[in-house]
Motif scaffolding. Structure first.
Motif, PDB file in Angstrom:
ATOM      1  N   HIS A   1      38.260  37.770  36.939  1.00 17.21           N
ATOM      2  CA  HIS A   1      39.256  38.771  36.392  1.00 17.21           C
ATOM      3  C   HIS A   1      38.247  39.464  35.153  1.00 17.21           C
ATOM      4  O   HIS A   1      37.788  38.758  34.357  1.00 17.21           O
ATOM      5  CB  HIS A   1      40.422  38.242  35.823  1.00 17.21           C
ATOM      6  N   LEU A   2      38.121  40.660  35.497  1.00 19.43           N
ATOM      7  CA  LEU A   2      37.240  41.535  34.521  1.00 19.43           C
ATOM      8  C   LEU A   2      38.097  42.631  34.215  1.00 19.43           C
ATOM      9  O   LEU A   2      38.903  43.263  34.870  1.00 19.43           O
ATOM     10  CB  LEU A   2      36.045  42.119  35.371  1.00 19.43           C
ATOM     11  N   ARG A   3      37.769  43.013  32.832  1.00 21.75           N
ATOM     12  CA  ARG A   3      38.418  44.370  32.149  1.00 21.75           C
ATOM     13  C   ARG A   3      37.336  45.233  32.498  1.00 21.75           C
ATOM     14  O   ARG A   3      36.117  45.375  32.119  1.00 21.75           O
ATOM     15  CB  ARG A   3      38.709  44.213  30.850  1.00 21.75           C
ATOM     16  N   LEU A   4      37.877  46.419  33.344  1.00 24.94           N
ATOM     17  CA  LEU A   4      36.926  47.448  33.895  1.00 24.94           C
ATOM     18  C   LEU A   4      37.648  48.902  33.383  1.00 24.94           C
ATOM     19  O   LEU A   4      38.798  49.007  33.502  1.00 24.94           O
ATOM     20  CB  LEU A   4      36.619  47.350  35.165  1.00 24.94           C
ATOM     21  N   THR A   5      36.698  49.658  33.108  1.00 26.35           N
ATOM     22  CA  THR A   5      37.304  51.076  33.108  1.00 26.35           C
ATOM     23  C   THR A   5      37.333  51.658  34.571  1.00 26.35           C
ATOM     24  O   THR A   5      36.854  50.990  35.465  1.00 26.35           O
ATOM     25  CB  THR A   5      36.053  51.875  32.479  1.00 26.35           C
ATOM     26  N   ALA A   6      37.996  52.622  34.596  1.00 26.21           N
ATOM     27  CA  ALA A   6      38.128  53.259  36.019  1.00 26.21           C
ATOM     28  C   ALA A   6      36.580  53.689  36.498  1.00 26.21           C
ATOM     29  O   ALA A   6      36.421  53.438  37.879  1.00 26.21           O
ATOM     30  CB  ALA A   6      39.007  54.561  36.034  1.00 26.21           C
ATOM     31  N   ASP A   7      35.707  54.032  35.844  1.00 27.71           N
ATOM     32  CA  ASP A   7      34.433  54.475  36.319  1.00 27.71           C
ATOM     33  C   ASP A   7      33.815  53.080  36.839  1.00 27.71           C
ATOM     34  O   ASP A   7      32.956  53.159  37.877  1.00 27.71           O
ATOM     35  CB  ASP A   7      33.559  55.182  35.220  1.00 27.71           C
ATOM     36  N   GLN A   8      33.849  51.998  35.880  1.00 29.92           N
ATOM     37  CA  GLN A   8      33.019  51.027  36.186  1.00 29.92           C
ATOM     38  C   GLN A   8      33.676  50.213  37.616  1.00 29.92           C
ATOM     39  O   GLN A   8      33.058  49.702  38.267  1.00 29.92           O
ATOM     40  CB  GLN A   8      33.404  49.664  35.080  1.00 29.92           C
ATOM     41  N   ALA A   9      34.895  50.279  37.681  1.00 27.21           N
ATOM     42  CA  ALA A   9      35.687  49.739  38.939  1.00 27.21           C
ATOM     43  C   ALA A   9      35.232  50.511  40.138  1.00 27.21           C
ATOM     44  O   ALA A   9      35.007  49.861  41.275  1.00 27.21           O
ATOM     45  CB  ALA A   9      37.047  49.750  38.747  1.00 27.21           C
ATOM     46  N   ALA A  10      35.135  51.783  40.013  1.00 29.63           N
ATOM     47  CA  ALA A  10      34.594  52.544  41.419  1.00 29.63           C
ATOM     48  C   ALA A  10      33.193  52.348  41.514  1.00 29.63           C
ATOM     49  O   ALA A  10      32.649  52.139  42.680  1.00 29.63           O
ATOM     50  CB  ALA A  10      34.631  54.146  40.987  1.00 29.63           C
ATOM     51  N   ARG A  11      32.171  52.038  40.391  1.00 30.81           N
ATOM     52  CA  ARG A  11      30.887  51.625  40.800  1.00 30.81           C
ATOM     53  C   ARG A  11      30.836  50.289  41.428  1.00 30.81           C
ATOM     54  O   ARG A  11      29.929  50.304  42.238  1.00 30.81           O
ATOM     55  CB  ARG A  11      29.993  51.615  39.500  1.00 30.81           C
ATOM     56  N   LEU A  12      31.652  49.214  41.055  1.00 30.73           N
ATOM     57  CA  LEU A  12      31.475  47.981  41.378  1.00 30.73           C
ATOM     58  C   LEU A  12      31.946  47.940  42.820  1.00 30.73           C
ATOM     59  O   LEU A  12      31.338  47.331  43.551  1.00 30.73           O
ATOM     60  CB  LEU A  12      32.529  47.022  40.364  1.00 30.73           C
TER      61      LEU A  12
ATOM     62  N   HIS B   1      29.721  34.316  60.320  1.00 30.33           N
ATOM     63  CA  HIS B   1      30.104  34.150  58.909  1.00 30.33           C
ATOM     64  C   HIS B   1      30.899  34.999  58.531  1.00 30.33           C
ATOM     65  O   HIS B   1      30.870  36.493  58.905  1.00 30.33           O
ATOM     66  CB  HIS B   1      28.832  34.387  58.127  1.00 30.33           C
ATOM     67  N   GLY B   2      32.058  34.903  57.818  1.00 26.21           N
ATOM     68  CA  GLY B   2      33.118  35.712  57.504  1.00 26.21           C
ATOM     69  C   GLY B   2      32.840  36.410  56.144  1.00 26.21           C
ATOM     70  O   GLY B   2      32.405  35.592  55.114  1.00 26.21           O
ATOM     71  N   VAL B   3      33.116  37.455  55.781  1.00 27.08           N
ATOM     72  CA  VAL B   3      32.915  37.979  54.461  1.00 27.08           C
ATOM     73  C   VAL B   3      34.322  38.799  54.178  1.00 27.08           C
ATOM     74  O   VAL B   3      34.604  39.912  54.897  1.00 27.08           O
ATOM     75  CB  VAL B   3      31.907  39.073  54.299  1.00 27.08           C
ATOM     76  N   LEU B   4      34.831  38.609  52.975  1.00 23.81           N
ATOM     77  CA  LEU B   4      36.296  39.167  52.589  1.00 23.81           C
ATOM     78  C   LEU B   4      35.884  39.497  51.211  1.00 23.81           C
ATOM     79  O   LEU B   4      35.357  39.008  50.335  1.00 23.81           O
ATOM     80  CB  LEU B   4      37.325  37.962  52.374  1.00 23.81           C
ATOM     81  N   VAL B   5      35.918  40.770  50.932  1.00 22.96           N
ATOM     82  CA  VAL B   5      35.680  41.567  49.597  1.00 22.96           C
ATOM     83  C   VAL B   5      37.006  42.208  49.433  1.00 22.96           C
ATOM     84  O   VAL B   5      37.519  42.743  49.851  1.00 22.96           O
ATOM     85  CB  VAL B   5      34.633  42.542  49.978  1.00 22.96           C
ATOM     86  N   ALA B   6      37.379  41.802  48.177  1.00 20.43           N
ATOM     87  CA  ALA B   6      38.696  42.329  47.440  1.00 20.43           C
ATOM     88  C   ALA B   6      38.300  42.766  46.045  1.00 20.43           C
ATOM     89  O   ALA B   6      37.636  42.080  45.234  1.00 20.43           O
ATOM     90  CB  ALA B   6      39.704  41.279  47.326  1.00 20.43           C
ATOM     91  N   LEU B   7      38.909  44.153  45.816  1.00 16.06           N
ATOM     92  CA  LEU B   7      38.598  44.425  44.234  1.00 16.06           C
ATOM     93  C   LEU B   7      39.942  45.229  44.048  1.00 16.06           C
ATOM     94  O   LEU B   7      40.315  45.993  44.842  1.00 16.06           O
ATOM     95  CB  LEU B   7      37.515  45.645  44.047  1.00 16.06           C
ATOM     96  N   TYR B   8      40.634  44.678  43.088  1.00 14.54           N
ATOM     97  CA  TYR B   8      42.020  45.350  42.777  1.00 14.54           C
ATOM     98  C   TYR B   8      42.257  45.328  41.452  1.00 14.54           C
ATOM     99  O   TYR B   8      41.859  44.433  40.606  1.00 14.54           O
ATOM    100  CB  TYR B   8      43.138  44.415  43.886  1.00 14.54           C
ATOM    101  N   GLU B   9      43.065  46.041  40.937  1.00 18.27           N
ATOM    102  CA  GLU B   9      43.389  46.033  39.630  1.00 18.27           C
ATOM    103  C   GLU B   9      44.919  45.293  39.563  1.00 18.27           C
ATOM    104  O   GLU B   9      45.820  45.490  40.179  1.00 18.27           O
ATOM    105  CB  GLU B   9      43.781  47.599  39.142  1.00 18.27           C
ATOM    106  N   GLN B  10      44.892  44.345  38.490  1.00 13.08           N
ATOM    107  CA  GLN B  10      46.170  43.674  38.443  1.00 13.08           C
ATOM    108  C   GLN B  10      47.200  44.608  37.764  1.00 13.08           C
ATOM    109  O   GLN B  10      47.033  45.469  37.274  1.00 13.08           O
ATOM    110  CB  GLN B  10      45.881  42.600  37.421  1.00 13.08           C
ATOM    111  N   ALA B  11      48.480  44.053  38.425  1.00 11.19           N
ATOM    112  CA  ALA B  11      49.810  44.807  37.842  1.00 11.19           C
ATOM    113  C   ALA B  11      49.780  44.425  36.302  1.00 11.19           C
ATOM    114  O   ALA B  11      49.263  43.303  35.879  1.00 11.19           O
ATOM    115  CB  ALA B  11      50.920  44.336  38.537  1.00 11.19           C
ATOM    116  N   ALA B  12      50.415  45.411  35.763  1.00  7.92           N
ATOM    117  CA  ALA B  12      50.628  45.167  34.291  1.00  7.92           C
ATOM    118  C   ALA B  12      51.339  43.844  33.914  1.00  7.92           C
ATOM    119  O   ALA B  12      52.281  43.345  34.889  1.00  7.92           O
ATOM    120  CB  ALA B  12      51.570  46.387  33.669  1.00  7.92           C
ATOM    121  N   GLY B  13      51.134  43.107  32.897  1.00 10.91           N
ATOM    122  CA  GLY B  13      51.651  41.978  32.490  1.00 10.91           C
ATOM    123  C   GLY B  13      51.258  40.622  33.133  1.00 10.91           C
ATOM    124  O   GLY B  13      51.548  39.542  33.013  1.00 10.91           O
ATOM    125  N   GLN B  14      50.037  40.578  34.112  1.00  6.12           N
ATOM    126  CA  GLN B  14      49.656  39.630  34.738  1.00  6.12           C
ATOM    127  C   GLN B  14      48.343  39.240  34.391  1.00  6.12           C
ATOM    128  O   GLN B  14      47.723  38.436  34.909  1.00  6.12           O
ATOM    129  CB  GLN B  14      49.408  40.017  36.223  1.00  6.12           C
TER     130      GLN B  14
END
Length: 172
Positions: free
Chosen positions: A126-137, A158-171
């Motif tokens: 879990h990373l704290r990212l700005t919107a721009d950082q998240a978009a670049r990642l 080989h299977g590759v699963l990639v997920a990048l998501y913003e956590q809901a508030a309070g999580q």
């Protein structure tokens, strides 16, 4: 007989309610994972997934009607017909936030990881990212997957699963 040599699309974006429903079943996710490497028959899939042929045939029909798999070859076998099925696209992305396909996909991936012959790479951070950082990642992760070269036929899949998501508030 259908043309087996037609190329698979690179990507299918799941958007319709019919596609979401088709992808929300765990066995259908397992079928899609099993069809990731090469086309297969109902019998081959049933054996690989330790399931009945009639069950596999039913779920393949649902996936076919949703446009996620297709028949790439039909051949005559002992007085009947046998179909080879293939995914319609190499990569399947899910649009929106429907929990059913996501839950089924993660369950199918978890099962595949447990059965993997080598220890899988699993990282959750879990990373704290700005919107721009998240978009670049996100763009960098997408490019990494897009640019991965395929090995020749016969090499392990080989299977590759990639997920990048913003956590809901309070999580956090």
């Amino acid at each position: 007989m259908e043309d087996r040599t037609r190329d698979q699309a690179e990507e299918l974006t799941v958007e319709s309610p019919q596609q979401f429903k088709a992808l929300s079943h765990p066995l259908r996710q397992r079928l899609l994972l099993a069809l990731g490497g090469r086309p297969a028959t109902v019998g081959e899939l049933a054996a690989a997934l330790d399931s009945r042929k009639s069950t596999v045939a039913h779920h393949l029909k649902v996936l076919q009607e949703a446009g996620v798999v297709r028949i790439v070859e039909t051949r005559k076998v002992r007085g009947g017909s046998e179909h080879l099925y293939r995914r319609t696209a190499r990569r399947i992305t899910v649009a929106g936030r429907d929990a059913g396909p996501t839950t089924a996909l993660l369950g199918a991936v978890a099962e595949a990881c447990v059965k993997a012959p080598q220890d899988p790479l699993l990282v959750l951070r879990h990373l704290r990212l700005t919107a721009d950082q998240a978009a670049r990642l996100g763009a960098a992760l997408q490019a990494l997957v897009d640019e991965a070269a395929e090995a020749p036929e016969g090499e392990p899949v080989h299977g590759v699963l990639v997920a990048l998501y913003e956590q809901a508030a309070g999580q956090d």
